[in-house]
Design a protein around this motif. Structure first.
Motif, PDB file in Angstrom:
ATOM      1  N   SER A 114      16.560   4.322 -25.598  1.00 25.48           N
ATOM      2  CA  SER A 114      16.083   4.462 -24.224  1.00 25.48           C
ATOM      3  C   SER A 114      16.933   3.700 -23.228  1.00 25.48           C
ATOM      4  N   LEU A 115      17.762   2.776 -23.712  1.00 23.29           N
ATOM      5  CA  LEU A 115      18.632   2.034 -22.803  1.00 23.29           C
ATOM      6  C   LEU A 115      19.613   2.957 -22.092  1.00 23.29           C
ATOM      7  N   THR A 116      19.835   4.141 -22.666  1.00 18.92           N
ATOM      8  CA  THR A 116      20.710   5.114 -22.016  1.00 18.92           C
ATOM      9  C   THR A 116      19.961   5.952 -20.987  1.00 18.92           C
ATOM     10  N   ASN A 117      18.648   5.790 -20.924  1.00 21.71           N
ATOM     11  CA  ASN A 117      17.811   6.533 -19.978  1.00 21.71           C
ATOM     12  C   ASN A 117      17.672   5.711 -18.700  1.00 21.71           C
ATOM     13  N   PRO A 118      18.219   6.162 -17.578  1.00 19.08           N
ATOM     14  CA  PRO A 118      18.144   5.370 -16.340  1.00 19.08           C
ATOM     15  C   PRO A 118      16.714   5.162 -15.849  1.00 19.08           C
ATOM     16  N   THR A 119      15.808   6.107 -16.133  1.00 19.67           N
ATOM     17  CA  THR A 119      14.417   5.917 -15.713  1.00 19.67           C
ATOM     18  C   THR A 119      13.796   4.740 -16.444  1.00 19.67           C
ATOM     19  N   PHE A 120      14.067   4.621 -17.742  1.00 20.45           N
ATOM     20  CA  PHE A 120      13.595   3.461 -18.505  1.00 20.45           C
ATOM     21  C   PHE A 120      14.177   2.180 -17.919  1.00 20.45           C
ATOM     22  N   ALA A 121      15.463   2.205 -17.595  1.00 20.18           N
ATOM     23  CA  ALA A 121      16.109   1.018 -17.025  1.00 20.18           C
ATOM     24  C   ALA A 121      15.449   0.610 -15.716  1.00 20.18           C
ATOM     25  N   VAL A 122      15.111   1.584 -14.870  1.00 24.51           N
ATOM     26  CA  VAL A 122      14.478   1.303 -13.582  1.00 24.51           C
ATOM     27  C   VAL A 122      13.104   0.667 -13.786  1.00 24.51           C
ATOM     28  N   VAL A 123      12.300   1.254 -14.666  1.00 20.77           N
ATOM     29  CA  VAL A 123      10.935   0.743 -14.882  1.00 20.77           C
ATOM     30  C   VAL A 123      10.970  -0.657 -15.491  1.00 20.77           C
ATOM     31  N   ALA A 124      11.799  -0.830 -16.522  1.00 20.52           N
ATOM     32  CA  ALA A 124      11.897  -2.149 -17.149  1.00 20.52           C
ATOM     33  C   ALA A 124      12.437  -3.188 -16.165  1.00 20.52           C
ATOM     34  N   ALA A 125      13.415  -2.795 -15.359  1.00 22.09           N
ATOM     35  CA  ALA A 125      13.975  -3.719 -14.366  1.00 22.09           C
ATOM     36  C   ALA A 125      12.939  -4.088 -13.312  1.00 22.09           C
ATOM     37  N   GLN A 126      12.059  -3.156 -12.957  1.00 18.75           N
ATOM     38  CA  GLN A 126      11.005  -3.474 -11.997  1.00 18.75           C
ATOM     39  C   GLN A 126      10.081  -4.548 -12.539  1.00 18.75           C
ATOM     40  N   VAL A 127       9.734  -4.447 -13.814  1.00 21.11           N
ATOM     41  CA  VAL A 127       8.877  -5.465 -14.430  1.00 21.11           C
ATOM     42  C   VAL A 127       9.555  -6.829 -14.359  1.00 21.11           C
ATOM     43  N   LEU A 128      10.836  -6.867 -14.717  1.00 21.33           N
ATOM     44  CA  LEU A 128      11.573  -8.128 -14.710  1.00 21.33           C
ATOM     45  C   LEU A 128      11.726  -8.675 -13.294  1.00 21.33           C
ATOM     46  N   ALA A 129      12.072  -7.789 -12.350  1.00 12.68           N
ATOM     47  CA  ALA A 129      12.270  -8.231 -10.967  1.00 12.68           C
ATOM     48  C   ALA A 129      10.979  -8.761 -10.359  1.00 12.68           C
ATOM     49  N   ASN A 130       9.856  -8.148 -10.716  1.00  9.91           N
ATOM     50  CA  ASN A 130       8.568  -8.590 -10.169  1.00  9.91           C
ATOM     51  C   ASN A 130       8.207  -9.993 -10.629  1.00  9.91           C
ATOM     52  N   ALA A 131       8.803 -10.436 -11.750  1.00  4.75           N
ATOM     53  CA  ALA A 131       8.507 -11.782 -12.247  1.00  4.75           C
ATOM     54  C   ALA A 131       9.019 -12.850 -11.297  1.00  4.75           C
ATOM     55  N   GLY A 132      10.119 -12.536 -10.593  1.00  4.24           N
ATOM     56  CA  GLY A 132      10.585 -13.426  -9.533  1.00  4.24           C
ATOM     57  C   GLY A 132      11.550 -14.506  -9.948  1.00  4.24           C
ATOM     58  N   GLY A 133      11.657 -14.807 -11.243  1.00  6.61           N
ATOM     59  CA  GLY A 133      12.562 -15.860 -11.676  1.00  6.61           C
ATOM     60  C   GLY A 133      14.010 -15.429 -11.634  1.00  6.61           C
ATOM     61  N   SER A 134      14.912 -16.383 -11.471  1.00  4.34           N
ATOM     62  CA  SER A 134      16.338 -16.043 -11.370  1.00  4.34           C
ATOM     63  C   SER A 134      16.852 -15.407 -12.657  1.00  4.34           C
ATOM     64  N   GLU A 135      16.372 -15.867 -13.814  1.00  2.00           N
ATOM     65  CA  GLU A 135      16.810 -15.285 -15.083  1.00  2.00           C
ATOM     66  C   GLU A 135      16.348 -13.839 -15.201  1.00  2.00           C
ATOM     67  N   GLN A 136      15.111 -13.580 -14.776  1.00  2.00           N
ATOM     68  CA  GLN A 136      14.584 -12.217 -14.845  1.00  2.00           C
ATOM     69  C   GLN A 136      15.304 -11.295 -13.858  1.00  2.00           C
ATOM     70  N   GLN A 137      15.621 -11.810 -12.678  1.00  2.00           N
ATOM     71  CA  GLN A 137      16.367 -11.015 -11.704  1.00  2.00           C
ATOM     72  C   GLN A 137      17.741 -10.651 -12.251  1.00  2.00           C
ATOM     73  N   GLU A 138      18.387 -11.614 -12.896  1.00  5.08           N
ATOM     74  CA  GLU A 138      19.713 -11.368 -13.482  1.00  5.08           C
ATOM     75  C   GLU A 138      19.629 -10.341 -14.601  1.00  5.08           C
ATOM     76  N   ALA A 139      18.571 -10.439 -15.425  1.00  4.47           N
ATOM     77  CA  ALA A 139      18.392  -9.476 -16.513  1.00  4.47           C
ATOM     78  C   ALA A 139      18.141  -8.078 -15.963  1.00  4.47           C
ATOM     79  N   ALA A 140      17.377  -7.996 -14.868  1.00  2.00           N
ATOM     80  CA  ALA A 140      17.101  -6.700 -14.245  1.00  2.00           C
ATOM     81  C   ALA A 140      18.390  -6.076 -13.718  1.00  2.00           C
ATOM     82  N   LEU A 141      19.212  -6.880 -13.058  1.00  2.00           N
ATOM     83  CA  LEU A 141      20.478  -6.380 -12.517  1.00  2.00           C
ATOM     84  C   LEU A 141      21.414  -5.915 -13.633  1.00  2.00           C
ATOM     85  N   LYS A 142      21.388  -6.610 -14.757  1.00  2.00           N
ATOM     86  CA  LYS A 142      22.220  -6.226 -15.896  1.00  2.00           C
ATOM     87  C   LYS A 142      21.789  -4.868 -16.440  1.00  2.00           C
ATOM     88  N   LEU A 143      20.479  -4.663 -16.541  1.00  2.00           N
ATOM     89  CA  LEU A 143      19.961  -3.374 -17.006  1.00  2.00           C
ATOM     90  C   LEU A 143      20.415  -2.243 -16.090  1.00  2.00           C
TER      91      LEU A 143
END
Length: 324
Positions: A114-143
């Protein structure tokens, strides 16, 4: 993936513009889909319900995920769960951390196709970005960076850059995107949000704010839909242009569509602060603030306001002791 984009083009654009009911109606009319398209349809329906803040509906539609469930649906359930917890102001009780931990585990699962699916990347990145921490934001941007030619990934990247006060990076990204996606509604939305958070233009003028307003206005006219999302966007641009009366009219129109929309209420508090300084204006601010607390006590505006209020109280107490 091109078949999916073609099949769901209208529904996606309605979703991006905040026309969630229309998107759901469009999706309901789509039949005779293959298995991949059925999965995409279900995902878009869940995202529309999340846009309507009907998180319970998504959780009911997606029972507790198992290892055999499509990762995209697992990620959607986690997104809905995290937003539901935040809405109930439970994100500080450990639930938010659990949701993030689960999506991180999902992303790092071995052989996750699913990592090749951009929709999965968007949804997972939203979860990480909503957490607000710098590490989670960086992980979201990487996805999201794994899908540089997908507009949803680009748009969310712009949103994250804006959230972390890097509007300069958002502008640079959109400069590259213009060469291949300038006419797309989503690209125009991302362009406008990057512009409105840029701080005007290099000479200190308001050119970029005006550009953002015209983009939002053209999108509203071209799509023939009126949504709180677009009305708030136009109102925000008007406030940046110091046209507060016009912004107030747009926000009133948005409240007629949804009287409890948290973003509309937050913008109304801000706008009322500029419209006037008399008793009526003060009462307006307090009214909208009370309505916002009732609608979403965990809204970022409320959290930021309460944090600054607490900081002020600490400083006031400190200087009171000094003066005594």
């Amino acid at each position: 993936m091109s078949e999916l984009v073609d099949t769901f083009y209208a529904a996606r654009n309605l979703l991006y513009l905040g026309a969630y009911s229309q998107a759901l109606a469009n999706l309901s009319a789509l039949t005779h889909l293959d298995s991949d398209q059925e999965l995409e349809k279900q995902a878009l329906q869940c995202r529309a319900y999340i846009g309507q803040k009907k998180y319970a509906k998504v959780l009911d539609a997606l029972p507790t995920a198992t290892s055999s469930s499509p990762p995209l649906l697992q990620a959607l359930r986690l997104l809905a769960q995290g937003l539901a917890d935040q809405q109930q102001n439970n994100s500080d009780g450990g639930k938010g951390a659990v949701v993030v931990e689960k999506v991180e585990k999902l992303v790092s699962a071995p052989n996750n196709a699913s990592l090749t699916n951009p929709t999965f990347a968007v949804v997972a990145a939203q979860v990480l970005a909503n957490a607000g921490g710098s590490e989670q934001q960086e992980a979201a941007l990487k996805l999201l960076a794994a899908h540089p030619r997908n507009l949803e990934c680009v748009a969310l990247t712009v949103a994250i850059f804006v959230r972390i006060n890097r509007a300069d990076l958002a502008q640079k990204l959109m400069a590259r995107v213009r060469s291949w996606a300038e006419d797309s509604p989503l690209a125009q939305l991302a362009e406008a949000w990057a512009a409105i958070n840029s701080g005007g233009d290099e000479s200190g003028g308001s050119g970029k704010y005006a550009d953002a307003y015209y983009i939002f206005d053209e999108l509203a006219q071209a799509s023939s839909v009126s949504t709180p999302l677009l009305l708030n966007a136009r109102a925000a641009a008007k406030m940046h242009l110091a046209q507060y009366d016009e912004a107030s009219e747009l926000l009133q129109e948005a409240l007629l569509l949804d009287a409890s929309d948290p973003d509309t209420l937050a913008n109304s508090v801000v706008c009322a602060s500029f419209v006037g300084a008399d008793v009526a204006a003060e009462n307006g601010r307090e009214k909208y603030l009370a309505l916002l607390r009732d609608a979403d006590s965990a809204h970022p505006f409320i959290r930021d306001l309460d944090a600054k209020s607490a900081e002020f109280d600490v400083l006031a107490a400190k200087y009171a002791k000094v003066s005594n």
